[in-house]
Design an enzyme around this catalytic site. Structure first.
Site, PDB file in Angstrom:
ATOM      1  N   SER A 152       0.831  -1.200   0.000  1.00 17.03           N
ATOM      2  CA  SER A 152       0.000   0.000   0.000  1.00 17.03           C
ATOM      3  C   SER A 152       0.877   1.267   0.000  1.00 17.03           C
ATOM      4  CB  SER A 152      -0.969  -0.046   1.183  1.00 17.03           C
ATOM      5  OG  SER A 152      -2.004   0.887   1.017  1.00 17.03           O
ATOM      6  N   ASP A 229     -10.187  -5.645  -3.333  1.00 17.23           N
ATOM      7  CA  ASP A 229      -9.609  -4.606  -2.466  1.00 17.23           C
ATOM      8  C   ASP A 229     -10.496  -3.368  -2.555  1.00 17.23           C
ATOM      9  OD1 ASP A 229      -8.024  -2.422  -1.531  1.00 17.23           O
ATOM     10  OD2 ASP A 229      -6.179  -3.519  -2.008  1.00 17.23           O
ATOM     11  N   HIS A 262      -7.295  -6.115   0.953  1.00 14.61           N
ATOM     12  CA  HIS A 262      -6.129  -5.264   1.207  1.00 14.61           C
ATOM     13  C   HIS A 262      -5.333  -5.717   2.435  1.00 14.61           C
ATOM     14  CE1 HIS A 262      -4.152  -1.440   0.166  1.00 14.61           C
ATOM     15  NE2 HIS A 262      -4.092  -1.125   1.446  1.00 14.61           N
TER      16      HIS A 262
END
Length: 285
Positions: A152, A229, A262
């Protein structure tokens, strides 16, 4: 101020050791912690290549070490894992903890130019201070053989740091990276506050923009992205990066993984692939 690292915990795992260290960082102006996973050593003279992991928003140096399961593959491949924190802590700058996506736990791996956030220099910490600290204090690490990956915000950090320092890292990979921060809310918020309003400064920390400047990337960039996600379409924008790589003729393996989100469940699922991707690059002389 103790700039030399002090060991604060040690746990054996897959024949090696997770060791956590604390030191004072002159770059950030505060105490910092980081983890090293040392794989089992075949001999006292053996030196391990290093693989840096950069974590995402809200994380510390602990998330990856505790949740990823990366140590099993790192142990068998003989690669040391280095997991730094994501931002300076304990500075008590006004507003540093007002939101989860900016300030503490959200350093974005850049060097802030705005006076209020002058201690937020995670780019220099990861690229300069930490490797120097490791090479000076841990003779069992070969910091000249290094690769980098992350998740991320940390995927953004890994990609931008790699692209700007192709001489320092053998390979890069990322999970659900923020690849085009100048065009997403997380990036726009962070960059406005840390870097001010000059968009040219923002571009220096945008992987999609940077790719167009680097045509000499030879190692394949590996990206895993879950298609379930919730941040995929408004924050992560992997297809922008894919398009930029295509235009620049940069080798990219972007894998959209069906049903994955995620989280660290996703990271743990594909971690062995990532460790092997880097171990292969690190073993090439």
């Amino acid at each position: 101020m103790e700039t030399k690292p002090t060991e604060i915990s040690s746990s054996k795992m897959f024949g090696g050791y997770n060791k956590r260290y604390k030191h004072f960082s002159p770059t950030l102006g505060c105490s910092m912690t980081f983890y090293i996973y040392f794989p089992p050593s075949p001999s006292s003279s053996s030196k391990f290549p290093v693989l840096y992991w950069l974590s995402g928003l809200t994380c510390t140096d602990e998330n990856f070490i505790v949740k990823s399961g990366a140590q099993r593959a790192a142990s068998s491949e003989g690669v040391a894992l280095i997991a730094p924190d994501t931002s300076p802590r304990g500075l008590n700058v006004e507003g540093e903890a007002d939101s989860w996506d900016f300030g503490v736990g959200a350093g974005f791996y850049l060097n802030a130019t705005q006076e209020k956030w002058k201690n937020w220099r995670m780019y220099d910490y990861v690229v300069k201070e930490l490797p120097k600290l490791l090479s000076e204090n841990f003779p069992q690490l070969d910091t000249s053989r290094a690769s980098i990956f992350g998740h991320s915000m940390g995927g953004h950090g890994a990609l931008t740091i790699y692209l700007k320092n192709l001489d320092k890292y053998k390979s890069v990979s990322a999970y659900s990276p923020i690849v085009n921060p100048i065009n997403c809310p997380w990036g726009q918020k962070a960059f406005t506050n840390y870097l001010g309003s000059n968009k040219a400064d923002w571009e220096e920390y945008d992987a999609t923009f940077l790719i167009s400047k680097f045509h000499d990337v030879s190692a394949t960039i590996l990206i895993d992205q879950g298609d379930d996600d919730k941040f995929l379409h408004d924050q992560l924008l992997p297809h922008k990066f894919e398009e930029a790589c295509k235009n620049a003729n940069v080798p990219l393996l972007l894998r959209l993984q069906p049903g994955y989100d995620h989280s660290y469940y996703f990271i743990a699922t594909f971690i062995d692939d990532h460790i092997r991707h880097h171990a292969q690059a690190l073993s090439l002389k």
